[in-house]
Scaffold this motif. Structure first.
Motif, short mmCIF file in Angstrom:
data_model
loop_
_atom_site.label_atom_id
_atom_site.label_comp_id
_atom_site.label_asym_id
_atom_site.label_seq_id
_atom_site.Cartn_x
_atom_site.Cartn_y
_atom_site.Cartn_z
N PRO A 21 -25.07 18.59 -45.42
CA PRO A 21 -26.34 18.06 -45.82
C PRO A 21 -26.78 16.88 -45.10
O PRO A 21 -26.13 15.98 -44.76
CB PRO A 21 -25.88 17.72 -47.45
N LEU A 22 -28.17 16.75 -45.22
CA LEU A 22 -28.83 15.58 -44.49
C LEU A 22 -28.51 14.34 -45.18
O LEU A 22 -28.16 14.25 -46.28
CB LEU A 22 -30.42 16.07 -44.81
N LYS A 23 -28.02 13.11 -44.05
CA LYS A 23 -27.60 11.79 -44.36
C LYS A 23 -28.87 11.07 -43.77
O LYS A 23 -29.24 11.32 -42.69
CB LYS A 23 -26.57 11.56 -43.86
N GLN A 24 -29.34 10.34 -44.75
CA GLN A 24 -30.44 9.41 -44.24
C GLN A 24 -30.20 8.67 -43.08
O GLN A 24 -31.02 8.44 -42.10
CB GLN A 24 -30.70 8.41 -45.40
N SER A 25 -29.02 8.01 -42.77
CA SER A 25 -28.68 7.29 -41.68
C SER A 25 -28.86 8.00 -40.58
O SER A 25 -29.46 7.57 -39.32
CB SER A 25 -27.26 6.50 -41.78
N GLU A 26 -28.29 9.41 -40.59
CA GLU A 26 -28.11 10.00 -39.25
C GLU A 26 -29.74 10.63 -38.97
O GLU A 26 -30.01 10.52 -37.88
CB GLU A 26 -27.51 11.35 -39.38
N PHE A 27 -30.58 10.69 -40.02
CA PHE A 27 -31.92 11.26 -39.69
C PHE A 27 -32.76 10.09 -39.45
O PHE A 27 -33.43 10.22 -38.05
CB PHE A 27 -32.44 11.72 -41.27
N ARG A 28 -32.59 9.02 -39.83
CA ARG A 28 -33.27 7.88 -39.25
C ARG A 28 -32.89 7.36 -37.86
O ARG A 28 -33.74 7.15 -37.09
CB ARG A 28 -33.34 6.54 -40.29
N ASN A 29 -31.56 7.77 -37.52
CA ASN A 29 -31.04 7.45 -36.16
C ASN A 29 -31.72 8.26 -35.30
O ASN A 29 -32.27 7.92 -34.03
CB ASN A 29 -29.60 7.47 -36.07
N LEU A 30 -32.01 9.60 -35.60
CA LEU A 30 -32.62 10.64 -34.49
C LEU A 30 -33.98 10.27 -34.32
O LEU A 30 -34.60 10.31 -33.56
CB LEU A 30 -32.57 12.07 -35.08
#
Length: 130
Positions: A115-124
């Motif tokens: 599932p989507l994780k906020q920190s990984e999404f924002r890093n991208l």
């Protein structure tokens, strides 16, 4: 850096994953969110949009068209600025797709494992040229 008012098109064929990811994105503060459950629906949304979507967040394993092919089609038609694949494939498989996308000049920022994780999404998103 990125802005929370990015126009995001979320494409996910699994109803639970679609709702869960939509909820997460909204809880992260992203309000310009359009959702659909198929590549066909995504193309319909993109064709009807006044301007390109900032981010196409797309499941790789859609039943009607692989996500990377949707990214390619949308990119070549100027309907998106950047894309992120969302998948439960293995990192090795996704690394291969990412290399292929870069080789072909596609605007793929990378991939995220469900599932989507906020920190990984924002890093991208920090890689985005928006």
């Amino acid at each position: 850096m990125f802005k929370d008012d990015l126009r995001i098109l979320l494409v996910e064929d699994h109803p639970f994953q679609l709702r869960a990811t939509q909820y997460l994105l909204e809880s992260y503060g992203f309000t310009q969110l359009t959702t659909t459950d198929s590549a066909e629906g995504a193309l319909h949304q993109m064709l009807g949009a006044v301007q390109p979507f900032d981010i196409l967040l797309c499941d790789q394993c859609l039943p009607d068209l692989p996500g990377i092919e949707l990214v390619e089609l949308a990119s070549h038609r100027g309907m998106i600025r950047q894309a992120i694949l969302l998948s439960s494939l293995t990192p090795i498989e996704l690394d291969g797709l990412e290399r292929m996308a870069h080789k072909h000049g596609l605007p793929l920022l990378g991939y995220l494992i469900k599932p989507l994780k906020q920190s990984e999404f924002r890093n991208l998103l920090t890689l985005a040229s928006l």
